[in-house]
Design an enzyme around this catalytic site. Structure first.
Site: not given
Ligand code: CP
Ligand code: NVA
Length: 306
Positions: A104, A131, A134, A225, A264, A292
C-alpha cells in the site's frame, strides 16, 4: 492461466478471464475454506504499508494464515519507502525471503519500482491510482447477491479516486455498466476513463460519467467512498458545500431503485452517506469487508500456487 511472477499493480494486470476465475475461486474458498488450508504452506508474503489500514491489513494477515502461509507485516515505522533505503533495495531484499509483496503506497510509481527490483509478484493493496483488491471483493459481493454480473448497473457517486478507477476497470472487464457521478473538478483520471471505455466496448458494458446527479436513473447498487482520500490534503470545510448534493440518502436510494448500498470503508456517517443508509438492511459493507479476504486469497492462490 498462471504466469510466472505475475504482478498486479493495476486492475488491467489481470485478464478478464482471470478476474472471472478469481471471483469463482473466491466464492468456492468462502464455501470450502478447508480445501485450501495448505495452499500457501511454506510460503511467506510481506505486506507493507505507507498509509493506514484496518481491512487490508487484517484481511491479508488472516487470509494468508487461513491458507497455511505466513504474513510479515511491515508498518509505517519505516516511513515512506525510499527514505531509509532505495525502493529497489527494499524489493531486492524482500525477494530474498518472501514469495510475494503486497504493498500500500502513496504513489503508483513506487509499485513500479518495487516490481522492477523484485523477483516475486507485487500486489497493489491501494495506491493513489488504483485499489484492485477492493474491486475484486466488491464484484464478488455483487456476484453472490445477483448471481450474474454482466448487465448489472453500478453507480459510483462522489469523489473520483483510486476506488472509482478500479471499479471502472474491473467492472468493464466483467460487463458491469458503470455510472460515475462526481462533483465538478473532482473527476476521474482521463486515461483510466479511456481505458475503461475501450474494455467496455469489448465486453458490452456502458460507462457514463457525469456531474449531474439528477441525470441518472435506475441502478442495481450505489457505491460511495470517502470524500477525502488518504494523502489528498483536501479540507472538509473547503469541499463540503460542493459534495453535499452527492450525499447518498434514503431518498436517492429509492429514487434510483437501488437494491444495495456499497462502501469500501472507512465510512463517514452523514458525510458521503447518511447513517440511515449506511446502517440499513440495504447496506452490504460488511459483506464487502469479509470478501476482501476471500478475493485476496483467490488472487494470491492464482499468483502463487502453480
Ligand atoms: N477498504 C480498505 O482498503 O480499508 P483499509 O484502508 O482499512 O484497509
Ligand atoms: N479512496 C480511499 C480508499 C480507502 C480504502 C483512500 O484512498 O483513502
Amino acid at each position: 492461466m498462471t504466469q510466472v511472477n505475475q504482478s498486479v499493480l493495476g486492475d488491467l494486470d489481470l485478464s478478464p478471464q482471470q478476474v472471472s476465475n478469481i471471483l469463482d475461486l473466491a466464492i468456492d474458498m468462502k464455501a470450502n475454506p478447508m480445501s485450501y488450508a495448505d495452499a500457501l504452506k511454506g510460503k511467506a508474503v510481506a505486506t507493507l504499508y505507507e498509509k493506514p489500514s484496518l481491512r487490508t491489513r487484517v484481511s491479508f494477515d488472516v487470509g494468508i494464515h487461513k491458507m497455511g502461509g505466513h504474513a510479515v507485516y511491515l508498518d509505517q515505522q519505516n516511513g515512506a519507502m525510499g527514505k531509509r533505503e532505495d525502493v529497489a533495495d527494499f524489493g531486492g531484499n524482500l525477494s530474498c525471503w518472501v514469495d510475494a509483496i503486497v504493498a500500500r503506497v502513496m504513489s503508483h510509481d513506487t509499485l513500479v519500482e518495487l516490481k522492477q527490483a523484485a523477483s516475486v509478484p507485487v500486489v497493489n493493496s491501494l495506491c493513489d491510482l488504483y485499489h484492485p483488491c477492493q474491486a475484486l471483493a466488491d464484484y464478488m459481493s455483487l456476484k453472490e447477491l445477483f448471481g450474474e454480473l454482466k448487465g448489472l448497473t453500478l453507480a459510483y457517486i462522489g469523489d473520483g479516486n483510486n476506488v472509482t478507477h478500479s471499479l471502472m476497470l474491473t467492472g468493464a472487464q466483467l460487463g458491469v455498466n458503470l455510472v460515475v457521478v462526481h462533483p465538478e473538478g473532482h473527476g476521474i483520471n482521463a486515461d483510466v476513463e479511456q481505458q475503461a471505455q475501450v474494455i467496455a466496448d469489448n465486453s458490452g458494458a456502458t460507462i457514463t460519467v457525469t456531474t449531474d446527479i439528477n441525470a441518472i436513473s435506475n441502478v442495481d447498487a450505489i457505491y460511495a467512498d470517502t470524500w477525502i482520500s488518504m494523502g489528498d490534503g483536501k479540507k472538509l470545510e473547503d469541499i463540503i458545500a460542493k459534495f453535499q448534493p452527492y450525499q447518498i440518502t434514503k431518498q436517492l436510494m429509492d429514487k434510483l431503485n437501488a437494491k444495495y448500498f456499497m462502501h469500501c470503508q472507512p465510512a463517514h456517517r452523514d458525510e458521503e452517506v447518511t447513517a440511515e443508509v449506511l446502517d440499513s438492511e440495504q447496506s452490504i459493507i460488511f459483506r464487502q469487508a469479509e470478501n476482501r479476504m476471500w478475493a485476496q486469497n483467490a488472487l494470491l492462490h492464482t499468483l502463487l500456487v502453480k
